[in-house]
Each structure stands twice: as C-alpha cells, then as structure tokens.
Design an enzyme around this catalytic site. Structure first.
Site, short mmCIF file in Angstrom:
data_model
loop_
_atom_site.label_atom_id
_atom_site.label_comp_id
_atom_site.label_asym_id
_atom_site.label_seq_id
_atom_site.Cartn_x
_atom_site.Cartn_y
_atom_site.Cartn_z
N ASP A 67 -19.45 5.86 35.42
CA ASP A 67 -19.28 7.05 36.26
C ASP A 67 -18.50 6.74 37.53
OD1 ASP A 67 -20.84 8.35 34.41
OD2 ASP A 67 -22.54 8.72 35.75
N ASP A 94 -29.13 8.49 32.39
CA ASP A 94 -28.19 8.82 31.31
C ASP A 94 -27.24 7.65 31.01
OD1 ASP A 94 -26.95 9.41 33.85
OD2 ASP A 94 -25.34 10.46 32.79
FE FE Z 1 -23.67 9.61 34.21
ZN ZN Z 2 -24.35 8.16 36.91
#
Ligand code: FE
Ligand code: ZN
Length: 254
Positions: free
Chosen positions: A132, A59
């Site tokens: 992230d 992602d």
């Molecule tokens: Fe992510």
């Molecule tokens: Zn990630």
C-alpha cells in the site's frame, strides 16, 4: 523461472502468489484472505512455503496464522506485523534479502502508510511488490508516517528502472485517476492512461500491475516536484508538495 499469480480478494485487495519452478517454492505476498489464497495455490498445484508481508494491516497480514497452520509456511515481514496475527519467523527491513529458491528479493523500507511498511524488489526479474505504499496513479493514506518519510519512500521506488513491473495491493486506480486529472489536468500521458483505465474497468479488468516508467509520467504523487508551481508551493521542498497532494486527496470528492 518464476510465475506470478494475482487475484482479487475481499472488496478490492489483490493477493499474489510467486512460484519458483526450480525449487518448487511458493510465496504468498501478504495474506488478505487465507481461504482464497490457499484455494488459489491448490488450483495451481502449488504449496505455499513462504509468506512475505509488506505491513501490519489486517488486509495484508490477517491471514498469516491460517496459512501458517495449513502449510507451515515460513513468514517474513517487518517488525510491525507482530501487532496482529502470526508474527514473522524472520523480521526484515531495508538492506535485507529474502529468497525464493535461487531468486532474491531486496527489502526496501517504504514507510509512510505505516511506519514499518516494506517493499520486495526482485532486481533480476524487474518486479517489485509495493503493498500500500504506491498505487497506480496514487499512494497509500499516510496513517502513521510523516510527509518527508513517505516522500523519501516514493523516491526509493521511483529510483528503480523504468521497466520495472509494480504489483500494488489494491484496485484503486479508477478513483485515483479522478484526483490525478484534477491536480494534473494538462498531462497528455495521464489523459491517455485515464481513458485506458476507464476501458479496462468497464470490463472489470485489472489495472494492476503497472510499469514504473508509466507511473512516473502519470502518478501525481511521483510527479510532486513538477506540480509545485500549480500547488502554489514554488521554492518549497519536494515533500511539501507531496504533503499538499496527499492532504488534497484525503478531502477530494471526485
Ligand atoms: Fe491495504
Ligand atoms: Zn494498508
């Protein structure tokens, strides 16, 4: 002057485009959804000339190949991105500088979510893309790194100036707020922020980007050293408090 566009893709990922007027260059920061990112650029009348990956997860790097095929964009990212999709044309890590026209982004290694996770820090613009590694009121799951490593990464981000604007890659803030309130219930800044977040999300408005100063006052992971006593870890290293908070979040059912 740079322009930043942020839009929601997949379920809860944010995609970002950075455009530089002077050079005409446009960078996609991560590639969660190639079609959506290409359409967004087209709507602006921009052509994507670069991709800046933060880490290897699909992602974040899964759209590299399709965007490269459509635009020929030059891909910059950490070594680990070679694990999936289209490998970076340039591999970078801490200490490297990436440019969009005359605008420079400093690369920080912020490993912990993945081992090679990097952040892009535009010092002149006081903007950072943190992927992230850090979320609003939270941080990424510790899939690959260790607690001391992840804590060191968060410390690097916290060392930026308080007025930095942070762009994280997921809209997780409302869920994160529940856990933050659970571990830091008497924090007045957090109580105020949680109320604002609930109001924003009730109207489906984004809570991203966020400012570092506010994050330092409300994000329990950045406040780990201050929460030691309440975690029963007085006298323990900061990363032990971080580890306890991260572990607690994994099993928390708000
Ligand atoms: Fe992510
Ligand atoms: Zn990630």
């Amino acid at each position: 002057m740079i322009h930043i566009r942020q839009f929601l893709v997949l379920d809860d990922n944010y995609a970002f485009l950075i455009h530089d007027d002077a050079s005409g260059e446009t960078a996609a920061v991560d590639t969660p959804d190639a079609d959506a990112i290409l359409s967004a650029a087209a709507r602006e009348g921009w052509t994507i000339t670069q991709i800046w990956n933060t880490h290897w997860h699909p992602d974040h790097a899964g759209g590299n190949a399709a965007i490269k095929a459509a635009t020929g964009a030059f891909i910059t990212g950490p070594q680990e991105v070679t694990r999936i999709g289209h490998a970076p044309d340039r591999i970078v890590d801490e200490g490297d500088t990436v440019t969009l026209g005359a605008h420079a982004a400093r690369v920080l290694n912020v490993g912990g979510h993945t081992l090679g996770h990097i952040a892009y820090v535009l010092d002149a613009e006081r903007v950072a893309f943190v992927g992230d590694a850090l979320f609003s009121l939270g941080c990424g799951k510790m899939f690959e790194g260790t607690a001391p490593q992840f804590w060191d990464s968060l410390t690097k981000l916290a060392a930026l100036h308080d007025d930095f604007t942070l762009y994280c890659a997921h809209e997780y803030t409302e869920g994160n707020a529940k856990y933050a309130l659970h571990v830091d219930p008497d924090n007045a800044d957090l109580l105020a922020r949680a109320a604002e977040i609930a109001a924003l999300r009730a109207e489906k408005k984004p809570t991203v980007p966020m400012t570092l100063g506010r994050e330092k006052a409300t994000n329990p992971f950045l406040r780990a050293p201050l929460l030691k006593a309440s975690l029963g870890l007085a006298g323990q290293p900061d990363h032990a408090a971080f580890a306890a908070l991260r572990e607690g979040k994994n099993t928390f059912r708000g």
